[in-house]
Design an enzyme around this catalytic site. Structure first.
Site, PDB file in Angstrom:
ATOM      1  N   VAL A  67      35.274  40.602  43.023  1.00  0.00           N
ATOM      2  CA  VAL A  67      35.348  39.549  42.006  1.00  0.00           C
ATOM      3  C   VAL A  67      36.638  39.656  41.195  1.00  0.00           C
ATOM      4  O   VAL A  67      37.114  38.671  40.618  1.00  0.00           O
ATOM      5  CB  VAL A  67      34.096  39.640  41.087  1.00  0.00           C
ATOM      6  CG1 VAL A  67      34.104  40.947  40.282  1.00  0.00           C
ATOM      7  CG2 VAL A  67      33.945  38.439  40.175  1.00  0.00           C
ATOM      8  N   LYS A  68      37.233  40.863  41.200  1.00  0.00           N
ATOM      9  CA  LYS A  68      38.396  41.067  40.339  1.00  0.00           C
ATOM     10  C   LYS A  68      39.682  40.449  40.869  1.00  0.00           C
ATOM     11  O   LYS A  68      40.672  40.376  40.151  1.00  0.00           O
ATOM     12  CB  LYS A  68      38.590  42.558  40.053  1.00  0.00           C
ATOM     13  CG  LYS A  68      37.411  43.235  39.378  1.00  0.00           C
ATOM     14  CD  LYS A  68      37.015  42.678  38.017  1.00  0.00           C
ATOM     15  CE  LYS A  68      38.118  42.640  37.008  1.00  0.00           C
ATOM     16  NZ  LYS A  68      37.609  42.767  35.623  1.00  0.00           N
ATOM     17  N   ASP A  69      39.668  39.984  42.112  1.00  0.00           N
ATOM     18  CA  ASP A  69      40.829  39.216  42.595  1.00  0.00           C
ATOM     19  C   ASP A  69      41.085  38.014  41.678  1.00  0.00           C
ATOM     20  O   ASP A  69      42.229  37.624  41.441  1.00  0.00           O
ATOM     21  CB  ASP A  69      40.575  38.679  44.013  1.00  0.00           C
ATOM     22  CG  ASP A  69      40.682  39.775  45.076  1.00  0.00           C
ATOM     23  OD1 ASP A  69      40.877  40.945  44.722  1.00  0.00           O
ATOM     24  OD2 ASP A  69      40.551  39.425  46.273  1.00  0.00           O
ATOM     25  N   ALA A 103      42.763  39.158  38.507  1.00  0.00           N
ATOM     26  CA  ALA A 103      44.146  39.545  38.804  1.00  0.00           C
ATOM     27  C   ALA A 103      45.039  38.310  38.869  1.00  0.00           C
ATOM     28  O   ALA A 103      46.122  38.269  38.274  1.00  0.00           O
ATOM     29  CB  ALA A 103      44.204  40.314  40.130  1.00  0.00           C
ATOM     30  N   THR A 128      40.162  45.902  39.963  1.00  0.00           N
ATOM     31  CA  THR A 128      41.234  45.096  39.373  1.00  0.00           C
ATOM     32  C   THR A 128      42.582  45.565  39.902  1.00  0.00           C
ATOM     33  O   THR A 128      43.473  44.760  40.177  1.00  0.00           O
ATOM     34  CB  THR A 128      41.211  45.186  37.833  1.00  0.00           C
ATOM     35  OG1 THR A 128      39.927  44.781  37.400  1.00  0.00           O
ATOM     36  CG2 THR A 128      42.272  44.300  37.205  1.00  0.00           C
TER      37      THR A 128
END
Ligand code: PMP
Length: 331
Positions: free
Chosen positions: A44-46, A49, A78
Site C-alpha cells: 500500500v505504501k507505493d 511514496a 515505504t
C-alpha cells in the site's frame, strides 16, 4: 496506447477489490479486501511514496532525471516504494530501517539499490529513533526528507486514489471501512474520501497490541499495552500528523493470534498471501461486520504480501518461541 502504464509510477494503484469468502460467509456481510500487495512495490505504501515524491517535484525539490536524493525512515514498505519510484526517475534513495524488521524486507531494499542504513530500535523521544535519524541524515546530506508521518501528501494520495477506487469498485455500496495505522495516511485518506461521498459510512481504526491509537480514539489518551509481531502498524506514544483529524467513529484492538488466524486462512482457504497487518485488518473487518449485522459491506486493506514475512509469520520455530499459533499445514 490506452492500456499501457508508461512506467512504475503509472502502474501503482487501481488494485482489485477482492471478496473475502470465509469472512463474508461467517458474517453474512460482504467483506472486501483491497489488494494493495498487487502494487508494483508490493504494498500500500507505493501510493504514499508517489504522493510524497510527486509533491516534492511540484515544490521544485526534485526534478525527474536530474540528480536528487530522497531520505526516509521506514518499517520497510515505504522505503521500498520510495526506492523503486526514485529509480524510475533517476534519483538515489537512502533508507533508514530498524534492524528488527523482517530480513526479507531488508534484503529486498538492498536488492533494489537503496542505500540501506540499519538502526537499533529506540523510543521516538530518542535522537536515534529511525524517524529522527532519517531527518538528521537528510539535513546533513542536503537531501529531500520524505517524512511519511508528518507529510500530508501521504494521506492526500489515499484521498485521491485509494478512497475513490473503493467508492467506484463498490458502486458506493460501502457501509464501513476499517484498517490499522502506521502513519495513518491510508486510514485518513480513505476515510476522508468515503465520508465526503457518504457521511454515514462507519470508519473504524484497527490497532495491534503495543499501540496506543485505539485508546486515543476512544478516550483521547494514547495508552499502549502488550506487544505484537506485526510490522508497519501501531504507534506507542504519539499520534502521527497524517492520522490527526481523521474522521474516525470507533477503534478496536486485535491480537496477533486473531490476526494470524486470518493470515493463514486467507492463504490456505482462499489463495491470498498477505502480511500481518492485513490479518489485523481482516480480523477487525469481521468484528465490525458482526457489529453491523448481516447484509452490510465492509472494506479493508490487504497491505502487503506474506512472502515479505516468511521468516516470521511462516516460521514455526519463531512462532513457537513467541507462543503464537503456527500455519496448520506447516506443522
Ligand atoms: N501495513 C504495512 C505492512 C505497512 O508497512 C504499513 C505502513 N508502514 C501499514 C500497514 C500502514 O499504512 P499507513 O502508514 O498508511 O498507516
Amino acid at each position: 496506447m490506452p492500456g499501457v502504464a508508461s512506467d512504475f509510477w503509472e502502474a501503482v494503484g487501481n488494485t482489485p477489490l477482492i471478496r473475502l469468502r470465509r469472512a463474508s460467509e461467517r458474517t453474512g456481510c460482504e467483506i472486501l479486501g483491497k489488494a494493495e500487495f498487487m502494487n508494483p512495490g508490493g504494498s500500500v505504501k507505493d501510493r504514499a511514496a508517489l504522493g510524497i515524491l510527486g509533491d516534492a517535484v511540484k515544490r521544485g525539490q526534485l526534478t525527474p532525471f536530474q540528480p536528487g536524493t530522497v531520505v526516509e525512515g521506514t518499517a520497510g514498505n515505504t522505503g521500498i516504494g520510495i526506492a523503486l519510484a526514485a529509480n524510475a526517475r533517476g534519483w538515489k534513495s537512502v533508507i533508514v530501517v530498524p534492524e528488527t524488521q523482517s530480513r526479507e524486507k531488508l534484503a529486498f531494499l538492498r536488492m533494489i539499490g537503496a542505500d540501506l542504513r540499519l538502526v537499533k530500535p529506540a523510543p521516538l523521544s530518542s535522537p536515534d529513533h529511525y524517524v529522527n535519524y532519517s531527518r538528521r541524515l537528510a539535513e546533513e546530506m542536503g537531501a529531500v526528507w520524505a517524512n511519511q508521518f508528518g507529510n500530508l501528501a501521504n494521506a492526500a494520495a489515499h484521498e485521491a486514489t485509494t478512497g475513490p477506487e473503493i467508492w467506484e469498485q463498490t458502486g458506493g455500496k460501502v457501509d464501513a471501512f476499517t484498517c490499522a495505522c502506521g502513519t495513518g495516511g491510508t486510514l485518513h485518506g480513505v476515510a476522508a474520501a468515503l465520508k465526503s461521498r457518504k457521511p454515514g459510512v462507519r470508519i473504524v481504526l484497527a490497532d495491534p497490541y503495543g499501540s496506543g491509537m485505539a485508546s486515543w480514539v476512544k478516550t483521547g489518551e494514547v495508552k499502549a499495552e502488550g506487544n505484537s509481531i506485526t510490522e508497519g502498524i501501531g504507534q506507542a506514544s504519539k499520534v502521527p500528523g497524517n492520522l490527526e483529524g481523521a474522521p474516525i467513529d470507533d477503534a478496536l484492538r486485535v491480537s496477533d493470534e486473531e490476526a494470524l488466524e486470518q493470515v493463514y486462512s486467507l492463504l490456505i482457504d482462499e489463495g491470498l498471501s498477505v502480511g500481518g497487518s492485513a490479518g489485523i485488518n481482516v480480523a477487525a473487518a469481521i468484528r465490525v461486520a458482526e457489529g453491523l449485522g448481516p447484509g452490510h459491506t465492509v472494506v479493508t486493506i490487504l497491505c502487503d504480501g506474506g512472502a515479505r514475512y516468511q521468516s516470521k509469520l511462516f516460521n514455526p520455530e519463531f512462532l513457537r518461541e513467541k507462543g503464537l499459533p503456527t500455519p496448520p499445514w506447516m506443522g
